[in-house]
Design a protein around this motif. Structure first.
Motif, PDB file in Angstrom:
ATOM      1  N   LEU A 163       0.837  -1.203   0.000  1.00 49.02           N
ATOM      2  CA  LEU A 163       0.000   0.000   0.000  1.00 49.02           C
ATOM      3  C   LEU A 163       0.868   1.248   0.000  1.00 49.02           C
ATOM      4  N   ASN A 164       0.615   2.149  -0.922  1.00 48.81           N
ATOM      5  CA  ASN A 164       1.318   3.423  -0.912  1.00 48.81           C
ATOM      6  C   ASN A 164       0.611   4.391   0.045  1.00 48.81           C
ATOM      7  N   GLU A 165       1.336   4.872   1.030  1.00 47.43           N
ATOM      8  CA  GLU A 165       0.841   5.894   1.959  1.00 47.43           C
ATOM      9  C   GLU A 165      -0.601   5.628   2.428  1.00 47.43           C
ATOM     10  N   PRO A 166      -0.815   4.545   3.166  1.00 48.34           N
ATOM     11  CA  PRO A 166      -2.173   4.235   3.611  1.00 48.34           C
ATOM     12  C   PRO A 166      -2.796   5.318   4.488  1.00 48.34           C
ATOM     13  N   TRP A 167      -1.991   6.109   5.178  1.00 42.24           N
ATOM     14  CA  TRP A 167      -2.543   7.230   5.944  1.00 42.24           C
ATOM     15  C   TRP A 167      -3.323   8.160   5.028  1.00 42.24           C
ATOM     16  N   CYS A 168      -2.768   8.434   3.846  1.00 40.54           N
ATOM     17  CA  CYS A 168      -3.460   9.306   2.892  1.00 40.54           C
ATOM     18  C   CYS A 168      -4.772   8.674   2.443  1.00 40.54           C
ATOM     19  N   SER A 169      -4.724   7.376   2.137  1.00 40.21           N
ATOM     20  CA  SER A 169      -5.949   6.694   1.700  1.00 40.21           C
ATOM     21  C   SER A 169      -7.036   6.805   2.757  1.00 40.21           C
ATOM     22  N   ALA A 170      -6.655   6.627   4.018  1.00 41.69           N
ATOM     23  CA  ALA A 170      -7.647   6.619   5.090  1.00 41.69           C
ATOM     24  C   ALA A 170      -8.115   8.024   5.460  1.00 41.69           C
ATOM     25  N   PHE A 171      -7.165   8.897   5.774  1.00 37.90           N
ATOM     26  CA  PHE A 171      -7.544  10.168   6.390  1.00 37.90           C
ATOM     27  C   PHE A 171      -7.778  11.298   5.388  1.00 37.90           C
ATOM     28  N   LEU A 172      -7.048  11.310   4.285  1.00 37.13           N
ATOM     29  CA  LEU A 172      -7.344  12.313   3.258  1.00 37.13           C
ATOM     30  C   LEU A 172      -8.540  11.905   2.414  1.00 37.13           C
ATOM     31  N   GLY A 173      -8.762  10.597   2.304  1.00 40.56           N
ATOM     32  CA  GLY A 173      -9.877  10.106   1.504  1.00 40.56           C
ATOM     33  C   GLY A 173     -11.193  10.042   2.249  1.00 40.56           C
ATOM     34  N   TYR A 174     -11.136   9.744   3.563  1.00 41.30           N
ATOM     35  CA  TYR A 174     -12.373   9.501   4.298  1.00 41.30           C
ATOM     36  C   TYR A 174     -12.638  10.480   5.449  1.00 41.30           C
ATOM     37  N   ALA A 175     -11.641  11.287   5.833  1.00 45.68           N
ATOM     38  CA  ALA A 175     -11.858  12.247   6.922  1.00 45.68           C
ATOM     39  C   ALA A 175     -11.907  13.681   6.394  1.00 45.68           C
ATOM     40  N   SER A 176     -10.812  14.128   5.769  1.00 47.96           N
ATOM     41  CA  SER A 176     -10.807  15.504   5.246  1.00 47.96           C
ATOM     42  C   SER A 176     -11.503  15.616   3.895  1.00 47.96           C
TER      43      SER A 176
END
Length: 204
Positions: A163-176
């Motif tokens: 997974l590339n940068e899963p933090w981005c997938s989770a928090f940029l995709g589903y929070a912000s």
């Protein structure tokens, strides 16, 4: 001081499928969350999208030639999940597999080590429609996809990234919501982070 760099360091370049491939509706490729996101008014700068991008899908031979001329040791590319499984599960699209099969062979012939990333943010849209990364089943679908790609390319690709940068997938995709799929639910982001970690483990 270049002399201080270990001799076994592998120098290369990196890309992401949606950012360079284009050909979003060719050879059976399904839609991804970035296709949907980028075609939603107001989501991207000037309405830019990856429909054509760098046209790597058609220019890959030229691109590999440039890598050879540059003397690169490695090429870190990502595999577009919707190109392998248009619906995110079930049937494997042979034309999609064939594209990466040819790319890997060309890289090896050029003396460039292929480094494959299984997921660089382009979740198949049907999986997002079913709940996306906040739903546990998405991790299981990722494991199936990873198995299919590993079976097709694992005899020639030695280095894998799940997974590339899963933090981005989770928090940029589903929070912000600034990345695809553009949702703004902190609880969904936490669930997505958990399931991305499950997906990573299941794919190993």
């Amino acid at each position: 001081n270049l002399d201080a760099i270990p001799a076994d360091i592998l120098w290369g370049v990196a890309t992401a499928a949606y950012q360079i491939e284009g050909a979003v509706d060719e050879d059976g490729r399904g839609s991804s969350i970035w296709d949907t996101f980028s075609h939603t008014p107001g989501r991207t700068w000037a309405g830019d999208n990856g429909d054509i991008a760098d046209d790597h899908y058609h220019r890959w031979q030229q691109d590999v030639g440039i890598m050879r001329e540059l003397g690169l040791g490695a090429y870190r590319f990502s595999i577009a999940w919707p190109r392998i499984q248009p619906s995110g599960s079930g049937r494997i699209e042979p034309r999609g597999v064939g594209f990466y099969d040819r790319l890997v062979d060309a890289l090896l012939t050029a003396g460039v080590a292929p480094v494959a990333t299984l997921y660089h943010w382009d979740l198949p849209q049907p999986l997002e429609d079913a709940g996306g990364w906040p739903v546990r089943d998405t991790a299981a679908r990722f494991a199936d996809y990873a198995d299919a790609v590993g079976t097709a390319l694992g005899d020639r690709v030695d280095t894998w990234i799940t997974l590339n940068e899963p933090w981005c997938s989770a928090f940029l995709g589903y929070a912000s919501g600034v990345h695809a799929p553009g949702r703004t639910s902190p609880s969904d982001a936490l669930a997505a982070a958990h399931h991305l970690n499950l997906a990573h483990g299941a794919a190993l």
